[in-house]
Design a protein around this motif. Structure first.
Motif, PDB file in Angstrom:
ATOM      1  N   TRP A 147     -42.358 -20.871  44.074  1.00 55.42           N
ATOM      2  CA  TRP A 147     -43.904 -21.876  44.065  1.00 55.42           C
ATOM      3  C   TRP A 147     -44.455 -21.921  45.320  1.00 55.42           C
ATOM      4  O   TRP A 147     -43.878 -21.654  46.535  1.00 55.42           O
ATOM      5  CB  TRP A 147     -43.929 -22.933  43.660  1.00 55.42           C
ATOM      6  N   VAL A 151     -48.853 -26.032  46.392  1.00 55.06           N
ATOM      7  CA  VAL A 151     -48.478 -26.763  45.211  1.00 55.06           C
ATOM      8  C   VAL A 151     -47.712 -27.799  44.933  1.00 55.06           C
ATOM      9  O   VAL A 151     -46.642 -28.598  45.948  1.00 55.06           O
ATOM     10  CB  VAL A 151     -47.740 -25.437  44.048  1.00 55.06           C
ATOM     11  N   THR A 154     -45.147 -31.947  41.794  1.00 55.30           N
ATOM     12  CA  THR A 154     -44.337 -32.109  40.709  1.00 55.30           C
ATOM     13  C   THR A 154     -44.554 -31.198  39.415  1.00 55.30           C
ATOM     14  O   THR A 154     -44.113 -31.175  38.692  1.00 55.30           O
ATOM     15  CB  THR A 154     -45.853 -33.540  39.700  1.00 55.30           C
ATOM     16  N   ARG A 155     -45.574 -30.810  40.308  1.00 50.94           N
ATOM     17  CA  ARG A 155     -45.734 -29.131  39.435  1.00 50.94           C
ATOM     18  C   ARG A 155     -44.318 -27.994  39.775  1.00 50.94           C
ATOM     19  O   ARG A 155     -43.695 -28.120  38.641  1.00 50.94           O
ATOM     20  CB  ARG A 155     -46.545 -28.526  39.546  1.00 50.94           C
ATOM     21  N   CYS A 158     -42.058 -29.400  37.192  1.00 50.91           N
ATOM     22  CA  CYS A 158     -42.417 -29.452  35.557  1.00 50.91           C
ATOM     23  C   CYS A 158     -41.949 -27.341  35.388  1.00 50.91           C
ATOM     24  O   CYS A 158     -41.653 -27.147  34.067  1.00 50.91           O
ATOM     25  CB  CYS A 158     -43.530 -29.518  35.273  1.00 50.91           C
ATOM     26  N   HIS A 159     -42.204 -27.055  35.963  1.00 50.90           N
ATOM     27  CA  HIS A 159     -41.776 -25.526  35.745  1.00 50.90           C
ATOM     28  C   HIS A 159     -40.061 -25.364  35.888  1.00 50.90           C
ATOM     29  O   HIS A 159     -40.071 -24.182  35.764  1.00 50.90           O
ATOM     30  CB  HIS A 159     -42.711 -24.517  37.035  1.00 50.90           C
TER      31      HIS A 159
END
Length: 200
Positions: A147, A151, A154-155, A158-159
């Motif tokens: 990422w 970003v 947490t994002r 989650c991925h």
């Protein structure tokens, strides 16, 4: 670090530089986020050779990553790590800790194109995010890099495969993290922890 890397890697000498120099070039390039041109000047090695060294050593690291990144295998492993966290914190409550997770920004050259600005983090430096899970000794047990720097943690979490596949089944244990992550029970047992500093 260099001695450990040399012990694990099988670097054949393909240039006049030995395996130690190649390992140093690789580590310097990763740690500094410098361009191949800068690394070339630092080590006095042609830019094209720096490129070949970094890519070849990266391929070797990918081959041997399972030797240094692994999940807990036995109950004894889990207990040893939990005792380690409790020892670091000097409190029995940390006997429930099995891992720590956090993200860090790895500096990169800003990509060109319309999406390049997405790589600027909150300090406006271009970066990508490395999420890592470690034990009490700082040994890596899982990593995830995918990422851009803008970003949030947490994002990224989650991925990650770690989250989506519920890779950590640790009954009665938890993963320590900082306040940028949510407090969760499922699919991962996460608990944010912030150490209070006296007199600060």
């Amino acid at each position: 670090m260099v001695a450990m890397l040399l012990g694990l890697l099988n670097l054949e000498q393909r240039h006049r530089w030995d395996a130690t120099i190649e390992s140093l070039v690789f580590l310097f390039c990763l740690a500094s986020g410098a361009s191949y041109k800068v690394v070339s000047r630092v080590f006095g090695i042609p830019c094209s050779t720096v490129y070949r060294i970094v890519h070849r050593v990266t391929e070797e690291v990918v081959v041997i990553h399972h030797m240094v990144i692994h999940l807990l295998k036995t109950q004894e492993d889990l207990e040893a790590v939990s005792r380690g966290f409790a020892g670091l914190a000097r409190h029995r409550a940390f006997m429930k800790a099995a891992r720590g997770i956090n993200g860090c920004h790895v500096h990169i050259k800003l990509p060109s194109g319309p999406d390049g600005q997405c790589y600027r983090n909150r300090k406006l430096c271009p970066s990508i995010i490395l999420q890592a899970v470690c034990d009490h000794q700082g040994h890596f047990h899982d990593t995830y890099v995918d990422w851009p720097g803008s970003v949030d943690d947490t994002r990224v979490l989650c991925h990650s495969l770690l989250y989506r596949s519920s890779l950590y089944h640790l009954p009665g244990h938890l993963i320590l993290t900082d306040g940028w992550y949510p407090c969760l029970q499922h699919p991962l047992p996460l608990i944010p922890y912030k150490r209070q500093v006296q007199g600060g």
